[in-house]
Design an enzyme around this catalytic site. Structure first.
Site, PDB file in Angstrom:
ATOM      1  N   GLY A 110      -6.688  -3.492  -6.369  1.00 34.41           N
ATOM      2  CA  GLY A 110      -5.575  -3.319  -5.441  1.00 34.41           C
ATOM      3  C   GLY A 110      -5.408  -4.527  -4.544  1.00 34.41           C
TER       4      GLY A 110
ATOM      5  N   VAL B 138      -1.483  -3.482   1.093  1.00 37.36           N
ATOM      6  CA  VAL B 138      -1.691  -3.621   2.550  1.00 37.36           C
ATOM      7  C   VAL B 138      -3.168  -3.883   2.852  1.00 37.36           C
ATOM      8  CG1 VAL B 138      -1.543  -2.377   4.747  1.00 37.36           C
ATOM      9  CG2 VAL B 138       0.276  -2.128   3.058  1.00 37.36           C
TER      10      VAL B 138
ATOM     11  N   GLY C  20      -5.825  -4.263   0.409  1.00 35.06           N
ATOM     12  CA  GLY C  20      -6.481  -5.182  -0.527  1.00 35.06           C
ATOM     13  C   GLY C  20      -6.271  -6.639  -0.152  1.00 35.06           C
TER      14      GLY C  20
ATOM     15  N   VAL D 292     -25.687 -10.363   3.984  1.00 29.78           N
ATOM     16  CA  VAL D 292     -25.986  -9.634   2.747  1.00 29.78           C
ATOM     17  C   VAL D 292     -27.345 -10.058   2.182  1.00 29.78           C
ATOM     18  CG1 VAL D 292     -25.263  -9.368   0.326  1.00 29.78           C
ATOM     19  CG2 VAL D 292     -23.553  -9.309   2.148  1.00 29.78           C
TER      20      VAL D 292
ATOM     21  N   ARG E  13      -0.935  -3.919 -10.571  1.00 33.05           N
ATOM     22  CA  ARG E  13      -0.107  -3.437 -11.682  1.00 33.05           C
ATOM     23  C   ARG E  13       0.586  -4.602 -12.370  1.00 33.05           C
ATOM     24  NH1 ARG E  13       1.434   2.027  -8.905  1.00 33.05           N
ATOM     25  NH2 ARG E  13       1.864   0.635  -7.183  1.00 33.05           N
TER      26      ARG E  13
ATOM     27  N   GLY F 289      -9.404   4.871   9.302  1.00 32.43           N
ATOM     28  CA  GLY F 289      -9.340   3.401   9.168  1.00 32.43           C
ATOM     29  C   GLY F 289     -10.525   2.649   9.721  1.00 32.43           C
TER      30      GLY F 289
ATOM     31  N   ILE G 134     -12.189   2.995  12.446  1.00 33.02           N
ATOM     32  CA  ILE G 134     -13.151   3.689  13.317  1.00 33.02           C
ATOM     33  C   ILE G 134     -14.412   4.059  12.533  1.00 33.02           C
ATOM     34  CG2 ILE G 134     -13.530   5.682  14.820  1.00 33.02           C
ATOM     35  CD1 ILE G 134     -10.512   5.944  15.114  1.00 33.02           C
TER      36      ILE G 134
ATOM     37  N   GLU H 197       5.988   6.195   5.844  1.00 34.55           N
ATOM     38  CA  GLU H 197       6.567   5.804   4.554  1.00 34.55           C
ATOM     39  C   GLU H 197       8.027   6.243   4.513  1.00 34.55           C
ATOM     40  OE1 GLU H 197       4.715   4.592   1.848  1.00 34.55           O
ATOM     41  OE2 GLU H 197       2.887   4.556   3.044  1.00 34.55           O
TER      42      GLU H 197
ATOM     43  N   LYS I 171      -8.521  14.006   5.173  1.00 37.16           N
ATOM     44  CA  LYS I 171      -9.563  13.460   6.052  1.00 37.16           C
ATOM     45  C   LYS I 171     -10.405  14.589   6.650  1.00 37.16           C
ATOM     46  CE  LYS I 171      -6.562   9.537   7.006  1.00 37.16           C
ATOM     47  NZ  LYS I 171      -5.452   9.054   7.860  1.00 37.16           N
TER      48      LYS I 171
HETATM   49  P1  NDP Z   1      -0.682  -0.274  -1.304  1.00 41.70           P
HETATM   50  O1  NDP Z   1       0.303   0.599  -1.982  1.00 41.70           O
HETATM   51  O2  NDP Z   1      -0.189  -1.229  -0.282  1.00 41.70           O
HETATM   52  O3  NDP Z   1      -1.454  -1.133  -2.409  1.00 41.70           O
HETATM   53  C1  NDP Z   1      -1.938  -0.587  -3.598  1.00 41.70           C
HETATM   54  C2  NDP Z   1      -2.376  -1.720  -4.512  1.00 41.70           C
HETATM   55  O4  NDP Z   1      -2.998  -1.138  -5.647  1.00 41.70           O
HETATM   56  C3  NDP Z   1      -1.247  -2.591  -5.021  1.00 41.70           C
HETATM   57  O5  NDP Z   1      -1.640  -3.932  -5.073  1.00 41.70           O
HETATM   58  C4  NDP Z   1      -0.995  -2.068  -6.427  1.00 41.70           C
HETATM   59  O6  NDP Z   1      -0.546  -3.049  -7.364  1.00 41.70           O
HETATM   60  C5  NDP Z   1      -2.382  -1.622  -6.827  1.00 41.70           C
HETATM   61  N1  NDP Z   1      -2.285  -0.560  -7.806  1.00 41.70           N
HETATM   62  C6  NDP Z   1      -1.802   0.690  -7.633  1.00 41.70           C
HETATM   63  N2  NDP Z   1      -1.859   1.378  -8.765  1.00 41.70           N
HETATM   64  C7  NDP Z   1      -2.382   0.554  -9.690  1.00 41.70           C
HETATM   65  C8  NDP Z   1      -2.665   0.667 -11.072  1.00 41.70           C
HETATM   66  N3  NDP Z   1      -2.395   1.796 -11.743  1.00 41.70           N
HETATM   67  N4  NDP Z   1      -3.229  -0.386 -11.700  1.00 41.70           N
HETATM   68  C9  NDP Z   1      -3.466  -1.528 -11.049  1.00 41.70           C
HETATM   69  N5  NDP Z   1      -3.210  -1.706  -9.732  1.00 41.70           N
HETATM   70  C10 NDP Z   1      -2.661  -0.679  -9.073  1.00 41.70           C
HETATM   71  O7  NDP Z   1      -1.818   0.680  -0.705  1.00 41.70           O
HETATM   72  P2  NDP Z   1      -2.682   0.472   0.615  1.00 41.70           P
HETATM   73  O8  NDP Z   1      -3.294  -0.871   0.599  1.00 41.70           O
HETATM   74  O9  NDP Z   1      -1.887   0.876   1.792  1.00 41.70           O
HETATM   75  O10 NDP Z   1      -3.795   1.610   0.436  1.00 41.70           O
HETATM   76  C11 NDP Z   1      -4.855   1.452  -0.462  1.00 41.70           C
HETATM   77  C12 NDP Z   1      -5.881   2.577  -0.248  1.00 41.70           C
HETATM   78  O11 NDP Z   1      -6.381   2.516   1.071  1.00 41.70           O
HETATM   79  C13 NDP Z   1      -5.315   3.991  -0.420  1.00 41.70           C
HETATM   80  O12 NDP Z   1      -6.278   4.830  -0.986  1.00 41.70           O
HETATM   81  C14 NDP Z   1      -5.042   4.420   1.030  1.00 41.70           C
HETATM   82  O13 NDP Z   1      -5.073   5.813   1.200  1.00 41.70           O
HETATM   83  C15 NDP Z   1      -6.209   3.758   1.740  1.00 41.70           C
HETATM   84  N6  NDP Z   1      -5.988   3.525   3.144  1.00 41.70           N
HETATM   85  C16 NDP Z   1      -4.898   2.807   3.552  1.00 41.70           C
HETATM   86  C17 NDP Z   1      -4.664   2.572   4.894  1.00 41.70           C
HETATM   87  C18 NDP Z   1      -3.507   1.773   5.343  1.00 41.70           C
HETATM   88  O14 NDP Z   1      -3.353   1.589   6.560  1.00 41.70           O
HETATM   89  N7  NDP Z   1      -2.648   1.272   4.447  1.00 41.70           N
HETATM   90  C19 NDP Z   1      -5.598   3.092   5.914  1.00 41.70           C
HETATM   91  C20 NDP Z   1      -6.759   3.779   5.383  1.00 41.70           C
HETATM   92  C21 NDP Z   1      -6.923   3.987   4.039  1.00 41.70           C
HETATM   93  P3  NDP Z   1       0.927  -3.683  -7.279  1.00 41.70           P
HETATM   94  O15 NDP Z   1       0.898  -4.493  -6.025  1.00 41.70           O
HETATM   95  O16 NDP Z   1       1.056  -4.504  -8.487  1.00 41.70           O
HETATM   96  O17 NDP Z   1       1.869  -2.525  -7.205  1.00 41.70           O
HETATM   97  N1  HSE Z   2      -0.598   7.276   6.880  1.00 41.15           N
HETATM   98  C1  HSE Z   2      -1.850   7.243   7.586  1.00 41.15           C
HETATM   99  C2  HSE Z   2      -1.602   7.383   9.077  1.00 41.15           C
HETATM  100  C3  HSE Z   2      -2.605   5.953   7.375  1.00 41.15           C
HETATM  101  O1  HSE Z   2      -0.452   7.437   9.525  1.00 41.15           O
HETATM  102  O2  HSE Z   2      -2.575   7.448   9.814  1.00 41.15           O
HETATM  103  C4  HSE Z   2      -3.516   5.993   6.205  1.00 41.15           C
HETATM  104  O3  HSE Z   2      -4.480   6.989   6.301  1.00 41.15           O
END
Ligand code: NDP
Ligand code: HSE
Length: 441
Positions: A11, A14, A16, A34, A46, A136, A138, A192, A207
């Site tokens: 990933g 946001v 990654g 480490v 993707r 997140g 915390i 969203e 959560k």
């Molecule tokens: P995003 O949608 O911003 O990013 C997801 C990434 O995963 C993208 O780069 C996407 O690729 C890749 N991806 C998704 N599906 C596939 C697939 N089938 N094969 C290959 N790559 C794939 O998500 P976030 O970064 O926001 O969230 C990631 C995780 O972190 C989630 O589980 C979320 O719940 C968790 N999280 C997020 C928070 C946040 O503030 N955003 C806070 C706490 C947890 P591509 O770019 O090509 O589409």
């Molecule tokens: N959508 C969540 C929030 C962020 O508003 O707190 C990811 O868990």
């Protein structure tokens, strides 16, 4: 120094992007923490050819691949930040089978099928860490799992969804209706385009399930969580809360409880009135906080940013350093346990105080009928407040409508539901305007 550890990132969104960037920028500081260097060997997405802000034109672009499986197969540690159930679950299981340690932020997957992943990690003797999955940045997973392992947690109350906290905060401070506040949250990037997961409480429920599992050493899935979102909260509810010294918050609650002489736990997500003097009432904007009550430690509060790329990456990288250090030193870190296997009690067994707002006829004997309906279901009244009409500021035209605000002592949810049904049937009750739970008092 031992050989570098190969890190695969799944990933590049946001979270990654921030994980990758910080991994490269802080490589020299991370290595001594480490005990060896961390080598980012690839980032699965993707579409590897798509342009990406903060990635295209940087060294990260050369690491992108759309072959996640091959990437996983060659890694010592896999960091999963792609989200969703599949292919995340299959890739994590594949990584574990290949002997890799795993770090994930994926609350949806853990809340739905965590036990499958924990079992696989146990069998392979590798770490599966997930600090970022709850609130997140915390630190809360580790404190509950490790720091409080010698104590007895009684209750966890959390504001674990920043979007809904922002929405409720704007309703309280600006008098906005829910819809307007959600639009603002969308414009700011908190919510969203489809805000369902946040406003209907699904995100908070996932959560809550993870926190309850850790706090009570019991497997709790999202299906065990009684869930109610914030969509029925109105600007009038928020204004009335203010008048009575409360703030409305969407709470994730996990607590020890007894129902029909069966000891168990109760896990639920719903909007609740929190007294203004409670620390959770002061959690503003999109911030998160988790309030823990433990037998010996007493009350603890954990506060900070629950979302966003960099804050979430902080938690992910903390886990990465830990699991990598375990690989260097040998062995694995503490794991969540489920030895207690407490029953998860039904939602209607929860005991809570309630605030009920009623529009009633303003004439003799009405209050007595209302009080009788509560008494009949063994719900005890703590306070009653009456105003001439339904306006939140108390002004009015003095017609024959009265608004009652009844606060109850703690009562079982099922008794309150029966009381509300009885009140609705009374001729003198024109409307049961709202029923809100009071928590944290
Ligand atoms: P995003 O949608 O911003 O990013 C997801 C990434 O995963 C993208 O780069 C996407 O690729 C890749 N991806 C998704 N599906 C596939 C697939 N089938 N094969 C290959 N790559 C794939 O998500 P976030 O970064 O926001 O969230 C990631 C995780 O972190 C989630 O589980 C979320 O719940 C968790 N999280 C997020 C928070 C946040 O503030 N955003 C806070 C706490 C947890 P591509 O770019 O090509 O589409
Ligand atoms: N959508 C969540 C929030 C962020 O508003 O707190 C990811 O868990």
């Amino acid at each position: 120094m031992p050989a570098p550890l190969k890190v695969a990132l799944l990933g590049c969104g946001v979270v990654g992007t921030q994980v990758a960037r910080r991994l490269l920028e802080h490589a020299e500081e991370l290595a001594p923490r480490v005990g060896t260097s961390l080598e980012l060997v690839g980032i699965a997405v993707r579409d590897a050819a798509a342009p990406r802000e903060g990635v295209t034109g940087t060294p990260l672009a050369d690491l992108l691949t759309d072959d996640a499986e091959s990437l996983v197969d060659g890694a010592d540690v896999v960091v999963e930040v792609m989200g969703g159930i599949e292919p995340a679950r299959s890739l994590i299981l594949r990584a574990i089978e290949h002997g890799a340690s795993v770090v994930t932020a994926n609350k949806a997957l853990l809340a739905q099928d965590g036990p499958t992943l924990y079992k696989a990690a146990d069998a392979a003797g590798v770490d599966l860490y997930f600090e970022a999955a709850v609130a997140g940045a915390i630190p809360i997973v580790r404190p509950v799992r490790e720091s409080l392992a010698g104590d007895q947690v009684q209750r966890v109350l959390g504001i674990v969804n920043g979007t809904t906290n922002y929405v409720l905060d704007r309703m309280a401070t600006e008098g906005l209706e829910l819809e307007q506040a959600v639009k603002e949250a969308q414009a700011l990037g908190y919510a969203e385009a489809d805000p369902t997961a946040d406003v209907e409480g699904f995100d908070a429920a996932a959560k809550a399930a993870i926190l309850a599992s850790l706090a009570f050493h019991t497997r709790v899935s999202i299906d065990d969580v009684a869930r109610e979102g914030i969509t029925s909260v109105t600007a009038a509810d928020v204004a009335w809360a203010k008048r009575t010294g409360h703030t409305i918050k969407l709470l994730a609650i996990a607590e020890r409880n007894t129902s029909d002489d069966v000891a168990g736990i109760q896990v639920r997500v719903h909007p609740a009135l929190v007294p203004d003097e409670h620390p959770l009432a002061g959690v503003r904007g999109a911030f998160n906080a988790v309030f823990v009550e433990a037998e010996a430690a007493g009350e603890l509060m954990f506060y900070g940013r629950g979302a966003g790329g960099a804050p979430t990456a902080s938690a992910v990288l903390g886990d990465l350093v830990s699991v990598a250090r375990h690989r260097v030193l040998g062995g694995r870190g503490p794991v969540e346990s489920s030895y207690a296997a407490l029953p998860v009690l039904p939602a209607d067994a929860a005991r809570t105080r309630f605030q009920v707002r009623l529009d009633v006829d303003d004439r003799p004997g009405v209050l007595a009928q209302v009080a009788a309906a509560l008494a009949e279901h063994d719900v005890s009244i703590e306070a009653v407040r009456q105003s001439a009409d339904g306006r939140a500021d108390g002004s009015g035209d003095g017609t024959d409508l009265a608004r009652l605000l009844i606060t109850t002592h703690a009562a079982p949810e099922r008794a309150l539901a029966a009381t509300v049904a009885a009140l609705t049937d009374l001729d003198v009750v024109r409307d049961v305007v709202s029923v809100l739970r009071v928590e944290g008092a």
